[in-house]
Motif scaffolding. Sequence first.
Motif, mmCIF file in Angstrom:
data_model
loop_
_atom_site.group_PDB
_atom_site.id
_atom_site.type_symbol
_atom_site.label_atom_id
_atom_site.label_comp_id
_atom_site.label_asym_id
_atom_site.label_seq_id
_atom_site.Cartn_x
_atom_site.Cartn_y
_atom_site.Cartn_z
ATOM 1 N N ARG A 187 -15.084 24.121 31.202
ATOM 2 C CA ARG A 187 -15.213 23.845 29.771
ATOM 3 C C ARG A 187 -15.607 25.101 29.000
ATOM 4 O O ARG A 187 -15.089 25.361 27.904
ATOM 5 N N GLU A 188 -16.538 25.872 29.555
ATOM 6 C CA GLU A 188 -16.946 27.101 28.891
ATOM 7 C C GLU A 188 -15.788 28.091 28.816
ATOM 8 O O GLU A 188 -15.564 28.727 27.783
ATOM 9 N N GLU A 192 -18.369 22.270 34.104
ATOM 10 C CA GLU A 192 -19.033 23.007 33.033
ATOM 11 C C GLU A 192 -18.461 24.411 32.900
ATOM 12 O O GLU A 192 -18.258 24.903 31.783
ATOM 13 N N GLU A 193 -18.194 25.058 34.038
ATOM 14 C CA GLU A 193 -17.598 26.393 33.989
ATOM 15 C C GLU A 193 -16.211 26.342 33.352
ATOM 16 O O GLU A 193 -15.851 27.221 32.547
ATOM 17 N N LYS A 229 -13.250 26.788 26.287
ATOM 18 C CA LYS A 229 -13.742 26.961 24.927
ATOM 19 C C LYS A 229 -13.586 28.412 24.489
ATOM 20 O O LYS A 229 -13.190 28.693 23.348
#
Length: 328
Positions: free
Chosen positions: A112-113, A109-110, A116
């Motif tokens: 991907r953030e 998740e980190e 992004k």
Amino acid sequence: MAVIVRYIRDRWKRAALLLFCTGIFLLVFWLERLSLRAVGYGFLLCVVFLGCVVLGDFFYYRKRRRELLWLLERPLAELSLLPEAGNGEAELWRALVRQEWEERRRLTEEWREERKGQMDYYTMWVHQVKTPIAAMRLLLDENEARDRMLLAELFGVEQYVGMVLSYLRLSGDGTDFVIRRLPLLPILRQAVRKFAPLFIRKKLSCSLEETDTEVLTDEKWLSFVVEQLLSNALKYTREGGIRIYMETGRTLVIEDTGIGIDPADLPRIWERGFTGENGRIVGSATGIGLSLCREICKKLSHVITIESEPGVGTKVSIRMDEAAVRPE
């Protein structure tokens, strides 16, 4: 049979212990001079009991092994897919897997953030830098005869900005491919027209043979590939020219009379960032263009190959078979 062999390898210590204990009991019975019938009866009961235990353990072992092999063949999307723990040690292993899974999910998740954010920033930068480029082109067009050199350099900047934008789009989670049946000649003409000022400036000829070939492809991405190949050909061609034509088998060919590629570099030309000997000759080489072309062709189910001979030229072929392409 392989499962049985694996089971024996994993459980041989237990089997050896059971055989050792059975041997001790038989030895004690023999030393005590018990009747052979009593010893045999007890031994038979032990064999039957142990056989049932081993058989049950084998079926349990095989079931667990199949479950684990099934999990190995697919990503672990949910912890509920893990088999239930059969004992305290298995429960500890299950807790360890759960902990590692949660850590992996957090890191994913980190990532991907962060990705992004980088994609948003670079995409915004590319779109913002296009505005001053367009303004400079308008200003230079007013004095085109005086500023042809600046126009050529500005064209190069536009190409690099376009390459960055294509790289970001291609590296993103989704793509905007629209596969349709299109005539090939307009795509080629548009690319040649775009590079016409460079052909004139470098005094190179360009031969585009007429063709009525239609291909299943994405117009925007195929145009990018053709333009990148033309840019490379112009970069490394000092005299002669570039020829664009079709070969049998729906194969587009872009052939130049440039400096060619060193045979030692040919196996690595598709690597991202690799520039080779020509990159040392032409300092503006980035080593990204050909890797992007190959990646795009792969996504379009096209096959791109390169043949080259130093001092003679380079021939790039794009085979556009339709068997693996699905139109929109």
